[in-house]
Motif scaffolding. Structure first.
Motif, PDB file in Angstrom:
ATOM      1  N   LEU A  82       0.819  -1.224   0.000  1.00  0.00           N
ATOM      2  CA  LEU A  82       0.000   0.000   0.000  1.00  0.00           C
ATOM      3  C   LEU A  82       0.848   1.267   0.000  1.00  0.00           C
ATOM      4  O   LEU A  82       0.318   2.362   0.060  1.00  0.00           O
ATOM      5  CB  LEU A  82      -0.939  -0.004   1.215  1.00  0.00           C
ATOM      6  CG  LEU A  82      -1.979  -1.132   1.228  1.00  0.00           C
ATOM      7  CD1 LEU A  82      -2.720  -1.159   2.559  1.00  0.00           C
ATOM      8  CD2 LEU A  82      -2.948  -0.969   0.079  1.00  0.00           C
ATOM      9  N   LEU A  83       2.185   1.115  -0.075  1.00  0.00           N
ATOM     10  CA  LEU A  83       3.073   2.269  -0.120  1.00  0.00           C
ATOM     11  C   LEU A  83       3.257   2.744  -1.559  1.00  0.00           C
ATOM     12  O   LEU A  83       3.256   1.939  -2.500  1.00  0.00           O
ATOM     13  CB  LEU A  83       4.445   1.912   0.461  1.00  0.00           C
ATOM     14  CG  LEU A  83       4.491   1.548   1.947  1.00  0.00           C
ATOM     15  CD1 LEU A  83       5.903   1.102   2.334  1.00  0.00           C
ATOM     16  CD2 LEU A  83       4.031   2.711   2.806  1.00  0.00           C
ATOM     17  N   CYS A  84       3.432   4.045  -1.728  1.00  0.00           N
ATOM     18  CA  CYS A  84       3.686   4.592  -3.068  1.00  0.00           C
ATOM     19  C   CYS A  84       5.079   4.181  -3.526  1.00  0.00           C
ATOM     20  O   CYS A  84       5.919   3.757  -2.725  1.00  0.00           O
ATOM     21  CB  CYS A  84       3.529   6.114  -3.059  1.00  0.00           C
ATOM     22  SG  CYS A  84       4.833   6.999  -2.181  1.00  0.00           S
ATOM     23  N   SER A  85       5.330   4.303  -4.805  1.00  0.00           N
ATOM     24  CA  SER A  85       6.607   3.834  -5.361  1.00  0.00           C
ATOM     25  C   SER A  85       7.795   4.606  -4.792  1.00  0.00           C
ATOM     26  O   SER A  85       8.856   4.014  -4.557  1.00  0.00           O
ATOM     27  CB  SER A  85       6.582   3.915  -6.888  1.00  0.00           C
ATOM     28  OG  SER A  85       6.329   5.236  -7.308  1.00  0.00           O
ATOM     29  N   ASP A  86       7.659   5.916  -4.545  1.00  0.00           N
ATOM     30  CA  ASP A  86       8.777   6.686  -3.969  1.00  0.00           C
ATOM     31  C   ASP A  86       9.143   6.154  -2.584  1.00  0.00           C
ATOM     32  O   ASP A  86      10.325   6.020  -2.249  1.00  0.00           O
ATOM     33  CB  ASP A  86       8.417   8.172  -3.861  1.00  0.00           C
ATOM     34  CG  ASP A  86       8.411   8.874  -5.218  1.00  0.00           C
ATOM     35  OD1 ASP A  86       8.944   8.301  -6.188  1.00  0.00           O
ATOM     36  OD2 ASP A  86       7.874  10.001  -5.297  1.00  0.00           O
ATOM     37  N   THR A  87       8.151   5.852  -1.778  1.00  0.00           N
ATOM     38  CA  THR A  87       8.418   5.340  -0.431  1.00  0.00           C
ATOM     39  C   THR A  87       8.968   3.922  -0.506  1.00  0.00           C
ATOM     40  O   THR A  87       9.872   3.563   0.263  1.00  0.00           O
ATOM     41  CB  THR A  87       7.135   5.393   0.422  1.00  0.00           C
ATOM     42  OG1 THR A  87       6.683   6.746   0.468  1.00  0.00           O
ATOM     43  CG2 THR A  87       7.387   4.919   1.839  1.00  0.00           C
ATOM     44  N   GLN A  88       8.466   3.114  -1.434  1.00  0.00           N
ATOM     45  CA  GLN A  88       9.017   1.768  -1.596  1.00  0.00           C
ATOM     46  C   GLN A  88      10.475   1.835  -2.031  1.00  0.00           C
ATOM     47  O   GLN A  88      11.296   1.022  -1.594  1.00  0.00           O
ATOM     48  CB  GLN A  88       8.193   0.970  -2.613  1.00  0.00           C
ATOM     49  CG  GLN A  88       6.863   0.517  -2.074  1.00  0.00           C
ATOM     50  CD  GLN A  88       6.070  -0.296  -3.092  1.00  0.00           C
ATOM     51  OE1 GLN A  88       6.399  -0.341  -4.279  1.00  0.00           O
ATOM     52  NE2 GLN A  88       5.003  -0.924  -2.624  1.00  0.00           N
ATOM     53  N   ASN A  89      10.825   2.828  -2.888  1.00  0.00           N
ATOM     54  CA  ASN A  89      12.221   2.975  -3.309  1.00  0.00           C
ATOM     55  C   ASN A  89      13.095   3.423  -2.137  1.00  0.00           C
ATOM     56  O   ASN A  89      14.269   3.040  -2.052  1.00  0.00           O
ATOM     57  CB  ASN A  89      12.331   3.975  -4.461  1.00  0.00           C
ATOM     58  CG  ASN A  89      11.727   3.432  -5.743  1.00  0.00           C
ATOM     59  OD1 ASN A  89      11.617   2.226  -5.931  1.00  0.00           O
ATOM     60  ND2 ASN A  89      11.317   4.326  -6.622  1.00  0.00           N
ATOM     61  N   ALA A  90      12.550   4.243  -1.246  1.00  0.00           N
ATOM     62  CA  ALA A  90      13.322   4.725  -0.100  1.00  0.00           C
ATOM     63  C   ALA A  90      13.456   3.660   0.993  1.00  0.00           C
ATOM     64  O   ALA A  90      14.436   3.663   1.737  1.00  0.00           O
ATOM     65  CB  ALA A  90      12.665   5.977   0.479  1.00  0.00           C
ATOM     66  N   PHE A  91      12.449   2.806   1.108  1.00  0.00           N
ATOM     67  CA  PHE A  91      12.448   1.755   2.141  1.00  0.00           C
ATOM     68  C   PHE A  91      12.221   0.402   1.485  1.00  0.00           C
ATOM     69  O   PHE A  91      11.078   0.010   1.249  1.00  0.00           O
ATOM     70  CB  PHE A  91      11.335   1.995   3.171  1.00  0.00           C
ATOM     71  CG  PHE A  91      11.423   3.294   3.909  1.00  0.00           C
ATOM     72  CD1 PHE A  91      12.275   3.431   5.001  1.00  0.00           C
ATOM     73  CD2 PHE A  91      10.655   4.386   3.520  1.00  0.00           C
ATOM     74  CE1 PHE A  91      12.358   4.626   5.690  1.00  0.00           C
ATOM     75  CE2 PHE A  91      10.736   5.581   4.202  1.00  0.00           C
ATOM     76  CZ  PHE A  91      11.584   5.717   5.287  1.00  0.00           C
TER      77      PHE A  91
END
Length: 159
Positions: A82-91
Motif C-alpha cells: 500500500l506504499l507509493c513507489s517513492d516510499t518503496q524505493n526509499a524503504f
C-alpha cells in the motif's frame, strides 16, 4: 283609532361591519410556504453534499484503514504493497519491516480526519488517526496519501 300624523322615524339600521382583510393571512401563508421550501432545499442539498464528500474520502479512508490494520496485525508485506513507489524505493521491504518492528506495536486505531487536495493537477490526501500503542500511549499520526495510477497509496514517512 286614528294614528297621529306625526310619528317619529325609526333610527337607520347600523352600517354593516367592515370586511376583514385577508392580506396579513395571505402574506403569512406565502412566507410560511417559502420557509418550508427553503428548509427542504437546504436539507436535500446537505444530504447530497454529505454523500458527495463521503464518496470522495471513502477510498482514502479505506486505504489508510487497511494500512494501519496491516501494521496492527504485523502484516508488513500487505502494508508494504500500500506504499507509493517513492516510499518503496526509499524503504526496501526488509528495511520497512525492520522499521515497523522497532516501533511500539499498534493495538488499535481510529481515523479522526480525512482531507483531499488537488493542487495543479496533483491529488493528495491526509488522514489523521489516533493510534493506541501497546505501551498505552496514543499517537496522533498523519498519513499522507497520493493517487498513483488511479489508486491511493501511503507515501512519505509511513509510520
Amino acid at each position: 283609532m286614528a294614528t297621529p300624523a306625526w310619528q317619529p322615524m325609526p333610527p337607520p339600521p347600523p352600517p354593516p361591519p367592515p370586511k376583514r382583510s385577508n392580506t396579513l393571512r395571505t402574506v403569512l401563508i406565502v412566507v410560511g410556504v417559502v420557509l418550508v421550501l427553503c428548509c427542504a432545499g437546504g436539507v436535500i442539498g446537505g444530504v447530497f453534499l454529505y454523500k458527495g464528500v463521503k464518496t470522495a474520502v471513502g477510498p482514502v479512508r479505506d486505504v489508510a484503514d487497511e494500512f494501519i490494520t496491516d501494521l496492527e496485525h504485523d502484516d508488513t508485506t500487505s502494508a508494504y504493497e500500500l506504499l507509493c513507489s517513492d516510499t518503496q524505493n526509499a524503504f526496501p521491504p526488509a528495511t520497512f519491516a525492520r522499521g515497523v518492528s522497532s516501533q511500539a506495536k499498534i493495538d488499535s486505531h481510529k481515523i479522526t480526519n480525512t482531507m483531499i487536495r488537488n493542487t495543479n493537477g496533483s491529488t493528495s490526501a491526509t488522514v489523521v488517526a489516533s493510534l493506541t500503542m501497546s505501551t498505552g500511549f496514543v499517537d496522533q499520526h498523519t498519513f499522507v496519501l497520493i493517487k498513483e495510477s488511479g489508486t491511493w497509496k501511503v507515501c512519505g514517512n509511513p509510520y
